[in-house]
Design an enzyme around this catalytic site. Structure first.
Site, mmCIF file in Angstrom:
data_model
loop_
_atom_site.group_PDB
_atom_site.id
_atom_site.type_symbol
_atom_site.label_atom_id
_atom_site.label_comp_id
_atom_site.label_asym_id
_atom_site.label_seq_id
_atom_site.Cartn_x
_atom_site.Cartn_y
_atom_site.Cartn_z
ATOM 1 N N GLU A 97 -159.834 102.367 79.577
ATOM 2 C CA GLU A 97 -159.345 101.535 78.490
ATOM 3 C C GLU A 97 -160.112 100.215 78.413
ATOM 4 O O GLU A 97 -160.473 99.754 77.322
ATOM 5 C CB GLU A 97 -157.855 101.243 78.672
ATOM 6 C CG GLU A 97 -156.982 102.494 78.738
ATOM 7 C CD GLU A 97 -156.742 102.993 80.152
ATOM 8 O OE1 GLU A 97 -155.648 103.470 80.441
ATOM 9 O OE2 GLU A 97 -157.692 102.898 80.968
ATOM 10 N N HIS A 138 -161.653 100.504 84.311
ATOM 11 C CA HIS A 138 -160.958 101.702 83.869
ATOM 12 C C HIS A 138 -161.354 102.016 82.436
ATOM 13 O O HIS A 138 -161.947 101.194 81.732
ATOM 14 C CB HIS A 138 -159.454 101.513 83.997
ATOM 15 C CG HIS A 138 -158.963 101.557 85.417
ATOM 16 N ND1 HIS A 138 -157.642 101.661 85.745
ATOM 17 C CD2 HIS A 138 -159.637 101.523 86.601
ATOM 18 C CE1 HIS A 138 -157.505 101.689 87.053
ATOM 19 N NE2 HIS A 138 -158.708 101.605 87.601
#
Length: 411
Positions: free
Chosen positions: A87, A85
């Site tokens: 992040e 993802h």
């Protein structure tokens, strides 16, 4: 392809400067310049997310930047389902101590295990102390839990920065979560007097090469492309994406009686891995179904309305059950008219050529019953106007398209 932006209202479309001091004159979100530091860095996160737009299905498009002071020190974005993802990707690129850093992400970090561990866990473990979020994730598995988990861990969390831009980017994801239906995009090309063909139904070509090349970008972005049987018979389209390295959308043809030829290009395209789905009436002949299924075409059966046409909402429900988040509708006028009459269209791309066709018998892009009173007409918002050589593109969202997609709020 030659194009020029006349009016731009999408965040992250312009070149991002190195620091927020010059943002007011060079970066825009909506119709106003960005003068807020948090908005500036969120615009960059949205710009990163757009790099994978159309590639993250069934996940949303997410970008992330990590900032120390007024300097971006790491970036990342979600490239595909199953991959890191945004992040996590940004944290992997961080080369400075995280304690004095802030993290900006256009969608609330996930708080549950799926193909990958929760991003909230990675952010908390990193040591970052401040997180800025574009919008809350309305997925019931998240929906404020990510923000609350970060706060419970002692992080300073702010959300709702460039919220409209963040939600527009992932409108198909949010609509599917809220309604089970795909996001419906109407696309058509017409003459200056609103015709899509001559009175003899000659339609090749109304717009120029540059406009048609841009359509390939749309096909490369949305999950599926849909046409009616009339368009199939008139144009025998391939419905593929012809960009180098592009991705073919799922091809959807509406044909209540299965009267199309099994030899049509959309059913016989060699080399394309995208499936073709024929949507027909529930009482269609089993033998006729077999003629198409023999060649690998998938059949969906839906009810018809009193007018004998396939029920447009049932069509979208069938596509939604297949996990398709968005569908690009390329016509014809009967299909688009039905979708507008049932208020099922969310976004419009109208290509306009500086040509006059004339004639009461020349078809228009949207037929159907239409609107009786001007107070009830469809209005576009978040509009954008582009030029492609001599053609003009007007695109925007139907003003009530997000009526059921209000984000969850968390205190």
């Amino acid at each position: 392809m030659t194009s020029q932006r006349i009016v731009g209202r999408d965040a992250g479309q312009n070149t991002t400067p190195e620091t927020p001091e010059t943002a007011a004159s060079t970066v825009h979100a909506g119709s106003k310049p960005l003068i807020n530091r948090d908005e500036f860095f969120m615009a960059r996160a949205i710009e990163l997310a757009k790099k994978a737009e159309g590639r993250t299905h069934p996940n949303p498009a997410v970008g992330c930047v990590i900032v120390r002071g007024d300097e971006i020190v790491a970036e990342g974005f979600h490239t595909h389902a199953g991959g890191p993802h945004a992040e996590v990707a940004a944290l992997a690129n961080l080369k400075v101590p995280p304690e004095d850093c802030e993290l900006f992400v256009n969608l609330e970090p996930c708080s549950h295990f799926n193909r990958t561990p929760p991003c909230t866990q990675a952010v908390v473990s990193s040591g970052i102390r401040r997180v800025v979020v574009g919008t809350i994730d309305t997925n019931p598995k998240v929906s404020g839990r990510g923000v609350n988990m970060l706060r419970d861990a002692g992080l300073n969390v702010k959300f709702g920065v460039l919220e409209t831009e963040s939600r527009r980017l992932n409108a198909p994801f949010f609509k599917h979560i809220a309604t089970g239906l795909p996001f419906v995009v109407a696309k058509y090309a017409m003459s200056l007097d609103g015709k899509i063909a001559t009175r003899n139904f000659d339609s090749a070509w109304i717009t120029g090469d540059s406009s048609r090349a841009h359509v390939q970008q749309l096909r490369n972005t949305y999950d599926a492309i849909m046409v009616g049987s009339g368009t199939l018979k008139a144009d025998n389209p391939r419905l593929t994406c012809r960009l180098p390295g592009g991705r073919d959308p799922v091809r959807v043809v509406l044909d209540a009686r299965l009267e199309s030829s099994p030899e049509s290009q959309v059913f016989t395209m060699p080399g394309s891995t995208a499936p073709t789905i024929l949507i027909a009436s529930e009482d269609v002949s089993p033998q006729r179904r077999a003629d198409f299924e023999r060649d690998g075409v998938e059949i969906e059966l839906v009810p018809t309305g009193d007018n004998g046409y396939l029920d447009p909402r049932a069509i979208l429900e069938a596509l939604g059950r297949r996990g398709l988040l968005s569908v690009l509708v390329e016509g014809g006028g009967t299909l688009l008219g039905s979708l507008f009459d049932h208020r099922l269209v969310d976004r419009v791309y109208a290509y306009i050529a500086p040509k006059i066709i004339g004639g009461m018998g020349a078809p228009t892009p949207i037929s159907g019953q239409g609107i009786a009173h001007m107070n009830d007409v469809f209005t576009l918002e978040h509009t954008e106007v582009l030029t492609f050589d001599q053609d003009i593109l007007i695109c925007g969202d139907i003003s009530d398209a997000f009526r059921d997609l209000t984000p969850a709020r968390t205190s």
